[in-house]
Scaffold this motif. Structure first.
Motif, short mmCIF file in Angstrom:
data_model
loop_
_atom_site.label_atom_id
_atom_site.label_comp_id
_atom_site.label_asym_id
_atom_site.label_seq_id
_atom_site.Cartn_x
_atom_site.Cartn_y
_atom_site.Cartn_z
N UNK A 78 4.95 6.60 -6.55
CA UNK A 78 6.22 5.67 -6.83
C UNK A 78 5.78 4.80 -5.36
N UNK A 79 5.38 5.64 -4.58
CA UNK A 79 4.81 4.39 -3.42
C UNK A 79 3.52 3.39 -3.97
N UNK A 80 3.21 4.00 -4.50
CA UNK A 80 1.57 3.45 -5.61
C UNK A 80 1.82 1.75 -5.92
N UNK A 81 3.13 2.30 -6.32
CA UNK A 81 3.63 0.78 -7.74
C UNK A 81 4.79 -0.20 -6.50
N UNK A 82 4.93 0.19 -5.45
CA UNK A 82 4.99 -0.43 -4.07
C UNK A 82 5.07 -0.68 -3.38
N UNK A 83 3.34 -1.26 -2.65
CA UNK A 83 2.61 -0.56 -1.86
C UNK A 83 2.82 -1.36 -0.68
N UNK A 84 2.99 -0.48 0.32
CA UNK A 84 4.05 -1.20 1.89
C UNK A 84 3.56 -0.90 3.10
N UNK A 85 3.35 -1.15 4.51
CA UNK A 85 3.68 -0.05 5.57
C UNK A 85 4.63 -1.25 6.06
N UNK A 86 4.59 0.30 6.74
CA UNK A 86 5.69 -0.30 8.23
C UNK A 86 5.58 -1.27 9.26
N UNK A 87 4.08 -0.99 9.39
CA UNK A 87 3.19 -1.48 10.67
C UNK A 87 2.99 -3.13 11.29
N UNK A 88 3.42 -3.71 12.10
CA UNK A 88 3.01 -5.08 11.48
C UNK A 88 1.32 -5.17 12.47
#
Length: 320
Positions: free
Chosen positions: A231-241
């Motif tokens: 799932x995390x590969x389908x919607x790539x994102x990170x929380x850090x600026x």
């Protein structure tokens, strides 16, 4: 008029089934020295009924054969026994090659296979049982192609077909469900497979990601469930600026460019967090469909294309 017209006419008039010319002879016949532009112009030879079949930098020769059928390429399988002696054609020289070879050496026990052309050049395939791939995918029982690369003078001779055919043969011999591979269209395709070529060879889209990187598959076993991204590969994102970079040693270019990018970020006060992935478990947790190189900016996936220090600086200036 092409600067190589005299050479093309000479080859056609020779009528030989195999014609080998040295770089020096080519320069004399064409009345211009052989340079890198030859790789661009060589496609003109098809109009004369011939094709460049082998281009050897080591021997400084070029083999020309009728376009209807040249000599087959021979391939070498890189193994634990010969990896120290053999060139791996995707690798840069020196320490970059050492890093890539060490990464390969540690994967052989996981079933990794690496074939390259006997001739020096970028012509190779690297694949591994998908459950051992360094990717966030659910594909147990499949073979994953890490890289299929044919470029330069090697293109246009069917070598990609040869390498893919061997992978298919091996998958059948191992009783695998089929093959899978990452791809992306257009400008997003750097270091990834061409979906048009894959579709032509019978591959289908198995899963898609928000960033335009897709997973394609070629089924062998009837009724097998297609592989898919976690799932995390389908919607790539990170929380850090700022910039966040994940990378592995799977590609030798990361060994060379990542330190340079890190130095550039520090010198120009560009926020950059670098995460070096050194094991498969960590690779499967990377929040992106590709793990060899995944660059984020302000939380969003930016690119899988390995950045030079100058290219990264441009990206950094865009955020100011």
């Amino acid at each position: 008029m092409s600067k190589y017209n005299a050479l093309w006419a000479y080859i056609q008039e020779s009528g030989q089934p195999r014609l080998t010319l040295t770089f020096e002879e080519i320069g004399q016949i064409a009345s211009v020295p052989l340079d890198h532009s030859f790789l661009k112009y060589k496609k003109e030879l098809c109009d004369y009924g011939y094709a460049v079949t082998k281009f050897s930098m080591k021997a400084q020769t070029v083999l020309f054969c009728p376009a209807s059928g040249g000599e087959p390429m021979n391939y070498i399988r890189i193994t634990e026994e010969n990896i120290d002696q053999e060139h791996i054609c995707c690798a840069m020289s020196g320490k970059q090659s050492v890093a890539k070879k060490e990464w390969l050496r540690q994967r052989f026990a996981d079933g990794l296979v690496f074939y390259r052309s006997e001739e020096r050049g970028k012509c190779f395939i690297e694949y591994i049982p998908a459950e051992n791939a360094w990717l966030p995918i659910d594909a147990e029982g499949w073979l994953h192609i890490n890289c299929l690369w044919v470029s330069g003078a090697m293109k246009g001779h069917g070598y990609a077909n040869d390498l893919l055919a061997e992978c298919i043969r091996d998958a059948k011999a191992q009783g695998k469900k089929g093959l899978c591979i990452l791809c992306a269209a257009g400008r997003k395709r750097e270091f990834l497979a061409d979906p048009k070529f894959l579709a032509y060879k019978g591959f289908r889209v198995a899963d898609v990601s928000d960033c335009g990187i897709n997973l394609m598959y070629l089924p062998i076993a009837s009724g097998a469930r297609p592989p898919r991204f976690l799932e995390w590969a389908k919607h790539p994102a990170v929380s850090e600026p700022g910039f966040v970079l994940y990378y592995t040693d799977q590609c030798p270019f990361t060994y060379y460019w990542v330190p340079k990018v890190r130095e550039t970020a520090k010198a120009h006060n560009i926020p950059l967090k670098v995460i070096h992935i050194t094991d498969q478990e960590s690779a499967r947790k990377v929040p992106a469909p590709v793990t060899t190189y995944a660059l984020f900016r302000d939380g969003r996936f930016l690119t899988q294309a390995i950045q030079s220090d100058k290219k990264f600086l441009v990206l950094g200036e865009q955020t100011r």
